[in-house]
Enzyme design. Sequence first.
Site, short mmCIF file in Angstrom:
data_model
loop_
_atom_site.label_atom_id
_atom_site.label_comp_id
_atom_site.label_asym_id
_atom_site.label_seq_id
_atom_site.Cartn_x
_atom_site.Cartn_y
_atom_site.Cartn_z
N GLU A 82 -8.88 -0.90 1.79
CA GLU A 82 -7.97 0.24 1.77
C GLU A 82 -8.40 1.16 2.89
O GLU A 82 -9.57 1.53 2.98
CB GLU A 82 -8.08 1.00 0.45
CG GLU A 82 -7.22 0.43 -0.65
CD GLU A 82 -7.34 1.26 -1.92
OE1 GLU A 82 -7.77 2.43 -1.86
OE2 GLU A 82 -7.01 0.73 -2.98
N ASP B 174 -8.39 13.94 -4.56
CA ASP B 174 -9.72 13.49 -4.17
C ASP B 174 -10.81 14.48 -4.52
O ASP B 174 -10.64 15.69 -4.41
CB ASP B 174 -9.76 13.20 -2.66
CG ASP B 174 -9.06 11.89 -2.34
OD1 ASP B 174 -9.50 10.86 -2.88
OD2 ASP B 174 -8.07 11.91 -1.59
#
Lengths: 262, 391
Positions: free
Chosen positions: A49, A60
Amino acid sequence: MSRIADTFQHLREGNEKALILFVTAGDPALKDLTAILEALAEGGADLVEVGLPFSDPIADGPSIQASSQRALDRGVKIADVLEEVSEFARLPVVMMGYMNPMIRSSLAEFAQRARRAGVDGAIVCDLTPDEGTEWIQVARSAELDTVFLAAPTSTDDRLAQVCHSSRGFVYAVSRTGVTGSKDQPWDEAEKLVGRIRKLTALPVCVGFGISIPADVKAVCSFADGVIVGSRLVEWLWENWNGGKGRDKLVDWVRAMKDATRG
Amino acid sequence: MNQEPQPGRFGQFGGRYVPETLVPALEELAAEFELAWSDPEFRSTFESLSRDYVGRPTPLTEANRLSESTGLQVSVKREDLCHTGAHKINNALGQCLLAQRMGKKRIIAETGAGQHGVATATVCALFGLECEVYMGEEDCARQELNVFRMKLLGAKVVPVRSGTKTLKDALNEAMRDWVTNVRSTHYVIGTAAGPHPYPHMVREFQSVIGSETRTQYQERHGRLPDVGIACVGGGSNAIGFFHAFLGDDVRLIGVEAGGLGLPTGHHAAPLSAGSPGVLHGSYSYMMQDDDGQVLPTHSVSAGLDYPGVGAEHSYLKDTARVEYVVATDEEALAAFRRVAELEGLIPAFETAHAFAALWQAGLLQPGSRVVVNMSGRGDKDMERASRLLGL
Ligand SMILES: Cc1ncc(COP(=O)(O)O)c(C=O)c1O
């Protein structure tokens, strides 16, 4: 069949689980991205990824936030990321990012550009299938797999939508929370994977909070693969060292891959 | 983005761009809000607390010396007289009541100027709810007094050190907390931005400002005003003020933070100088670079120092129902001083931007009947004002 689907089929035939590794494009320096991805492949990663840095990554935790910011501070641009990614062909590539940089030109244009750069699939952290009609359409016509996230809080209806709209695999989020390492039990993730399996034959991979081989081993006992992000991003920040850490990186990946085998 | 019209959209703007983890909570919130808002008991609790605790209705003041000095007929809607000193408490009260109804015991909020944080901490003290407020480190320094007020009220203030260390980053951090603790926690967003249902819900809780003003003006003057003016950060006081007038022949003007001036790029004026994009869960005008990265903002006022804006304002801009203009730091400070001297009213730095429009060349017809929404009082800004004005 897409390269992602193909990879999972091979893994399934060999009775293996997938090791999916996340790196932020541009941290360490963008010119090192291909070398890093090659090292991940050499160590035994099955898919990679590539994170598109964004200034306001709300899904995040501190590690990927900081990494994203470092990349932006180095002046990393989306066009440069795609160019760099196009140099890497050894494993399927899933692009992971946020909506805003992707719609800046248009979703259709982003999908086409990503596909031309050899990207196989994409995850948009702040896009769910109910808001994703246009994205799904343009990604399909670009032959880009759409991977959507399933969460422990998702209702059955929503899980069904996630499964229906996903291609390649379904990304099961291990817990409520943002990305980042954390000591955690895996029962919530296991329950979610069980719910998803009732709805789809797609592979189900688990991410968020997986950082050591013991986590990988535990999760691979019930999922088709694991996604490791924050820990690798931290590792690269501490140890990549302009490429001097390459051999250690291959060893690190190998230990993670070994753990997928139980 | 050519999406079908759907709930949570204002034209093409709005929507719900958040991680999947939050969507079920947003769906529940939207449904609970609709139920509560049509429940006479909920409305009556909200209204009685608005009256007996917040101090509503707030007065409409005729600003005679200001009128004389500007050649306009100026009235001022006095949200500065709300308990805690700004309009923010209208929304904090509504959302905390809703959180209570939903059985949430923990409240989080983001704050820029600290007014929303103080309002939320206040209502949490009133209801006995646990409260945590995220505030950019730079804003903690700019609005130190409000940090202390929140602590005194029993809230925990979390300084945010990521990104630009201002309101946008406080919002990011609050979102991250919410993603993590969504089962126990309600997130009280302090402005009319964010994912659906926030822009709609916050507008409803704030729309009391405009509906009171409309009635008060009509009773006193036997007609409606010609113009309504409000400052626009995320847009909550402005949308609350404008909403009752949208169907009337009343000119509406939103004033964004022009900072050091639009040409310098150092401002916080997404409607005047930005472009549409996705920030904090909704599609709306925002400040961004060519690559879709959010740009840093600048304003003397912490509460306007935000690169995004509520989706409904984007719609009202594109349909030209509301005009959006800017006032620079300098214009706002000049207005701050003049309003104090002429009327004995000390506005918040945010509100001073709305007043600044009164002096902008060519903006208002001489003799117009204007209402300015005084969204808050300036006590929190005293220390910086004394430095900036050299008094
Ligand atoms: C007094 C006052 N007015 C206006 C604002 C700007 O917010 P909004 O645009 O949501 O009204 C703030 C924000 O902190 C404020 O404290």
